[in-house]
Motif scaffolding. Structure first.
Motif: not given
Length: 892
Positions: A68-96
C-alpha cells in the motif's frame, strides 16, 4: 511473565541514544536475526527520549502494508491527503506535514522492520534522513531484501549501520534471574544461553517450555534446569519457520546431521547427495567446521536438531541411526568417541546385539562423567546378557546417580556369579560404596575388613583395602586410614587404581595435617596416572578433588581454586549431570568468593551447590555449611542459622572428616547471631579437638577465627611445661613450624598485631592479605588498625580511612563481627547529617532540610568527627566509606 524486563544491552542502548542526542545526530539502523531483540531495543531507546524536546514518531512496518503506498507510515501521516499531487509532490507534502506537527522540535522517526516498507514510505524515510534537525532510527532483519532508499541511507553516509550481536552469557543470566525472580544455577544458565545462542525470543520460548514441563524448578531459592527439553508448539513453530521448506534431498542431509553431528563431511557426502549437502550449507541449515585435519558438519543451530528429531517418523529415525552406525563402522571407528556414538545409534535403532559394544560404550560414557547416558548403556548391556561386568558397572553408576537401593538390587542379583577372587573383590568394593556412602551404613567398614582378609590374591586384597582406607579416613579412623593406605602403596602387585585411591587418602590426610607440600606432590602423582585409572575407576576423581580442594582451601590459594572449577572435569561433570562433582566444585567456588569478600556470589554459588546436592548425603552438609558462612558474612543471622540447621540435618556421619568446616561455620553463625561468648568458646574447643586429631592445617584456620574476634590473647590448649597455657597468638606462631605455605606466618603475624595493638603492624598485615585476595581478612585487619588510630587521634588515621575504604570497595555486603567491633556507633540523626555533609551540603541547608538549627547541626557534626577520629569535613567522606553499609544510608 508476559513481558520480559529489558536487561543488558547498555552499550547498544547508549549508541542508539547518542545517534539522536549526540552532536552529529546521524541516526542508526540495527540489523540482526529474528528474535535477537532489535525491536525491543528500539522501543527502549525511543522511550528514553524526552517528548518535550523531540517530536517522536514510531512506526512498525509489516507485510500487510508493504503493498500500500505510504502504508508503512500511515500511523504518522495525516488521514487526508491532497488530491492531484504528483509522486514528488506527495513526498513534499508528507515532509511538510511532519514538520508542521513537530512545531519546531527536532524530528525523530523510528522505523521497526524497515525492510517491509512500501516504496513511497521508504523514499519518505530517506528524505527525512536528509532533512536538517531530523534523525532516523530503524531495525532490519538479516536475510531480507532491503528497499533501495533504505539501503542508501548508510551507503550515502546519512546514518550508521550496525549488527546487533546476541546476548552474552552475563546478560542472559541477568535476564533469566529477572524473569524467574531469583538466581539461576550457573550450569543451567550456561546451557540455556548456548541453546538459545543469545537470542531473547528463543530463550523466552525455552523458559516457557521448561517451566511448563516442570524441568525448570526452584530449589533452595536457585532455579535449576534438568537439561531435558520439551518442545512447546510455539517453539516448534518458531524453529520450523527458520528451517523452512525442505526438498527430500536437503531433508536427508539435515536429518543425518541432527542424529549424527558432528559428522565428517566425507561421510555425509557418502550418505547423502553432495549437491543437497551444498544446498543445506548455502541455506544456513548446516555449517562446516574444521577439526584438526578433518571437516565436520554440524547443524547451524542446536534447536534445529530437536525439531528435526521430533518430527522424524520412528521408522525413518531407526533407519537413519542404523545407517550412521554402518558408516562409522565401515570407516573403522577412527575417532576416540566413535565407539560411544555407534553404540548409542545401535541402541536407538534396535540393532544393538553386541553386549561388549554396549559395555565398552558405557565405560566410555562414565569416564566422561555422563551419568544419564552411562546408566542407559550399562542397563542395555545387562539386558543384552552382558554378565557380571555389566551389572557391576550399572550398580556403580546408579550409586553416583543417587539411586543406592536400586544399585544394591543389581549387585544382589549377581551375587551367585562371584566365582573368582577378582570378581568378588570388585563386587565387594562396589557394594561397600553403596552401603557406606549411599545408605549410610557405617558398619560396612568392619564388614569389608573381615572379607578382605579372606582374599588370597594381593591385587584383589589391596583393592578392598584401598576402599577401606578412604572410608576410615572419612569416619576419622585416621591411624588405620594411614596404615592401610601405606600398606597398599607398599604392595607392588596392587593395581593402579587401588594405589592411586590410597594415595588420595594420604593426600587428604596430609593436607588436614598441614603437610601441604607433601599433599601437593601426592595429588600430582595421582594426576600423572589418570589415563591408567580413569577407565577402571573414574569416580576416583572425586577423592582427588576432595584432597586437592582441602589443600587449596587450607593454603588460601584462591587462584588454584579458580583453576580447578573451570577445568575439563568441571565441564564434563556439569554437562553429564555428575552432581557430586559439580556440587563439590560449587562449594569450592563459594569458598573462594567468600574470602574475596564477594558475599552475593558466595551465597548464590553455595545455594546452587545445595540445590545440586539436595538428594545426596555425601557433600550436602558441607554445602549448607558454606551457605551458612556466606549468610554470616552478609550479617544475615536468620539465614545463617537456617543454613546451619540444614547442614546438621543433611550431614552424613560417614563424612565426619568434614567436621572442621562445619564447626567453623557454626562458630560464624554463633557470632553473627550475637553470641560472641558462645562463638569464642566453640572455636576454642574446636581448636583443641583439631589439635588432638592432628589436623594442624585446620587448627590454623580455627585459631585465626578467634583472632578475627579480637581473641589473640586467649589461652588455648593444655598446660605447657612452664605451667602456663599458650595464647592463640603463641599457638599460631608454633604452628608456622608445622604447617606449610605462606598463609600460616601471615595469620600468626595478624594474631601478634592484634595482641600488641600496633596499627602499623595491622595495616602491614592487611596489605599481605590483600596481595593474596583475602579481602575479608584484609578489611578486618585494616578496620582494627583504624579503630586503634581513632582512639589515639593519630594523624595517620586519614590514610587508614582511605586504605579501608579501598578494601571495602573490593567487596560487596560485609557485616562481620570483626568489622563491627571497632565501628563507631552513630545515632540515626548523626548518620543523616554526616551523609549530607559528606556530600558537600552546607550546614545551613542541612538544618533547613532536617528542620534543625544550624548550631544543632554543627554540634552533631563535632560529635561525629570525634567518633570517627577525624579533624573535619575534608576527611568525612573517606571516614564514612570505612563503615560497612554506609551506602544504605542507615547506621549498622
Amino acid at each position: 511473565m508476559s513481558r520480559w524486563e529489558f536487561i543488558g544491552r547498555t552499550e547498544d542502548l547508549d549508541r542508539l541514544l547518542s545517534a539522536v542526542t549526540g552532536g552529529e545526530g546521524r541516526g542508526l539502523f540495527l540489523s540482526g536475526t529474528a528474535g535477537i531483540g532489535k525491536s525491543r531495543l528500539l522501543r527502549e531507546g525511543v522511550a528514553a527520549l524526552p517528548t518535550d524536546r523531540y517530536a517522536i514518531w514510531v512506526v512498525a512496518a509489516s507485510a500487510t502494508t508493504a503493498t500500500i503506498p505510504f502504508g508503512g507510515l500511515v500511523q504518522v501521516l495525516p488521514t487526508e491527503q491532497p488530491r492531484g499531487l504528483s509522486p514528488a509532490g506527495v513526498l513534499r507534502w508528507a515532509v511538510g506535514a511532519l514538520r508542521q506537527q513537530a512545531a519546531g522540535r527536532p524530528i525523530v522517526l523510528a522505523v521497526d522492520d524497515a525492510h517491509l516498507l512500501d516504496p513511497p514510505s521508504a523514499a519518505l524515510v530517506h528524505l527525512i534522513a536528509r532533512m536538517d534537525n531530523a534523525t532516523v532510527l530503524g531495525t532490519l532483519r538479516n536475510g531480507e531484501q532491503v528497499p533501495l532508499p533504505i539501503r542508501a541511507l548508510w551507503t550515502d553516509d546519512l546514518v550508521d549501520h550496525a549488527e546487533l550481536a546476541p546476548l552474552g552469557l552475563a546478560d542472559t543470566t541477568g535476564l533469566l534471574t529477572a524473569i524467574l525472580g531469583g538466581p539461576v544455577e550457573s550450569c543451567s544458565a550456561d546451557r540455556l544461553w548456548r541453546l538459545s545462542e543469545g537470542n531473547p525470543l528463543l530463550l523466552r520460548e525455552l523458559v516457557f517450555a521448561a517451566l511448563g514441563s516442570g524441568e525448570l524448578r526452584e530449589t533452595y531459592g536457585i532455579w535449576r534446569w534438568t537439561g531435558r527439553l520439551e518442545l512447546a508448539p510455539s517453539l516448534t513453530d518458531l524453529i520450523g519457520v527458520r528451517i523452512g521448506q525442505l526438498t527430500p534431498g536437503v531433508r536427508t542431509v539435515v536429518e543425518l546431521a541432527a542424529f549424527g553431528e558432528p559428522l565428517g563431511l566425507e561421510l555425509l557426502n557418502r550418505a547423502a547427495d553432495p549437491a543437497a549437502v551444498e544446498t543445506a550449507e548455502e541455506r544456513g541449515l548446516i555449517s562446516v567446521v574444521r577439526d584438526d585435519r578433518r571437516l565436520d558438519v554440524r547443524l547451524a543451530h542446536p534447536l534445529y536438531g530437536e525439531v528435526m528429531r521430533r518430527g522424524c517418523p520412528v521408522s525413518r529415525t531407526r533407519r537413519l541411526r542404523a545407517q550412521l552406525a554402518d558408516l562409522i563402522e565401515a570407516a573403522g571407528k577412527r575417532r576416540r568417541d566413535d565407539l560411544l556414538r555407534v553404540a548409542v545409534w545401535r541402541l536407538d535403532s534396535g540393532t544393538a546385539q553386541d553386549p561388549a559394544l554396549l559395555l565398552g560404550a558405557a565405560v566410555q560414557a562414565f569416564a566422561r562423567y555422563d551419568v544419564p547416558l552411562a546408566t542407559r548403556l550399562a542397563r542395555a548391556a545387562v539386558e543384552a546378557d552382558g554378565g557380571y561386568a555389566a551389572a557391576e558397572l550399572l550398580a556403580t553408576i546408579l550409586m553416583f546417580a543417587d539411586r543406592p537401593e536400586e544399585a544394591l538390587d543389581v549387585l544382589d542379583a549377581v551375587a551367585g556369579q562371584l566365582d573368582a577372587d577378582e570378581r568378588y573383590s570388585r563386587w565387594l568394593t562396589v557394594r561397600g560404596m553403596v552401603s557406606y556412602w549411599g545408605l549410610r551404613q557405617e558398619s560396612t567398614v568392619e564388614e569389608m575388613a573381615v572379607r578382605a582378609a579372606e582374599l588370597t590374591d594381593i591385587a584383589d586384597q589391596t583393592r578392598v583395602r584401598a576402599f577401606e582406607a578412604i572410608m576410615r579416613l572419612h569416619r576419622l579412623d585416621l591411624a588405620a586410614a594411614q596404615r592401610l593406605s601405606c600398606a597398599v602403596l607398599d604392595r607392588p602387585a596392587a593395581g593402579v587404581a587401588s594405589r592411586e585411591l590410597a594415595r588420595c587418602t594420604i593426600a587428604h590426610l596430609q593436607a588436614a595435617q598441614g603437610r601441604l607440600a607433601l599433599s601437593a606432590a601426592a595429588i600430582a602423582a595421582v594426576e600423572a596416572e589418570a589415563d591408567q585409572w580413569r577407565g577402571d575407576m573414574p569416580y576416583l576423581q572425586l577423592a582427588l578433588e576432595l584432597a586437592r580442594g582441602t589443600r587449596l582451601m587450607l593454603a588460601g590459594e584462591l587462584a588454584g581454586i579458580d583453576a580447578i572449577v573451570v577445568d575439563e572435569f568441571a565441564d564434563l561433570a556439569g554437562a553429564g549431570d555428575f552432581r557430586l562433582g559439580t556440587g563439590y566444585l560449587g562449594i569450592l567456588q563459594a569458598y573462594a568468593a567468600r574470602l574475596r569478600g564477594r558475599s552475593a556470589e558466595a551465597l548464590k554459588t553455595s545455594l546452587s551447590a545445595c540445590a545440586v546436592l539436595t538428594s545426596s548425603g555425601v557433600y550436602a552438609g558441607l554445602a549448607h555449611a558454606e551457605r551458612a558462612q556466606a549468610a554470616a558474612l552478609r550479617g544475615d543471622a536468620v539465614g545463617a542459622a537456617e543454613a546451619m540447621a540444614d547442614a546438621d540435618r543433611t550431614h552424613s556421619p560417614g563424612m565426619a572428616v568434614l567436621y572442621p568446616w562445619l564447626e567453623q561455620a557454626r562458630g560464624a553463625v554463633l557470632a553473627v547471631t550475637g553470641d560472641l561468648a558462645g562463638a569464642v568458646k566453640h572455636l576454642a574447643e574446636l581448636a583443641d579437638r583439631l589439635r588432638e586429631d592432628g589436623f594442624a592445617g585446620h587448627e590454623v584456620l580455627a585459631l585465626h577465627d578467634l583472632v578475627r574476634l579480637d581473641q589473640a590473647a586467649l589461652p588455648v590448649g593444655p598446660l605447657c611445661s612452664d605451667g602456663q597455657r599458650r595464647t592463640v597468638a603463641q599457638r599460631l606462631t608454633e604452628l608456622t613450624e608445622q604447617v606449610d605455605g605462606v598463609l600460616p606466618p601471615l595469620l600468626a603475624r595478624h594474631a601478634r598485631a592484634v595482641a600488641s595493638g600496633s596499627p602499623d603492624d595491622l595495616l602491614a598485615v592487611a596489605d599481605g592479605f590483600a596481595d593474596r585476595e583475602l579481602n575479608v581478612f584484609a578489611a578486618e585487619a585494616a578496620a582494627l588498625a583504624l579503630h586503634r588510630l581513632r582512639r589515639q587521634r593519630a594523624a595517620t588515621a586519614g590514610a587508614a580511612h582511605d586504605r579501608l575504604g579501598d578494601l571495602l570497595g573490593r567487596c560487596d555486603q560485609l557485616r562481620t563481627p570483626a568489622l563491627r567491633l571497632g565501628q563507631p556507633a552513630l545515632t540515626h540523626r548523626e548518620w543523616q547529617i554526616a551523609r549530607l555533609a559528606a556530600d558537600g551540603v552546607a550546614s545551613r541547608r542541612i538544618a533547613e532540610q532536617l528542620f534543625l538549627s544550624p548550631r544543632t547541626v554543627e554540634n552533631h557534626l563535632q560529635r561525629v568527627y570525634g567518633k570517627l577520629g577525624i579533624a573535619g569535613r575534608p576527611e568525612l567522606r573517606a571516614a564514612l566509606r570505612c563503615i560497612p553499609g554506609h551506602e544504605d544510608g542507615v547506621a549498622h
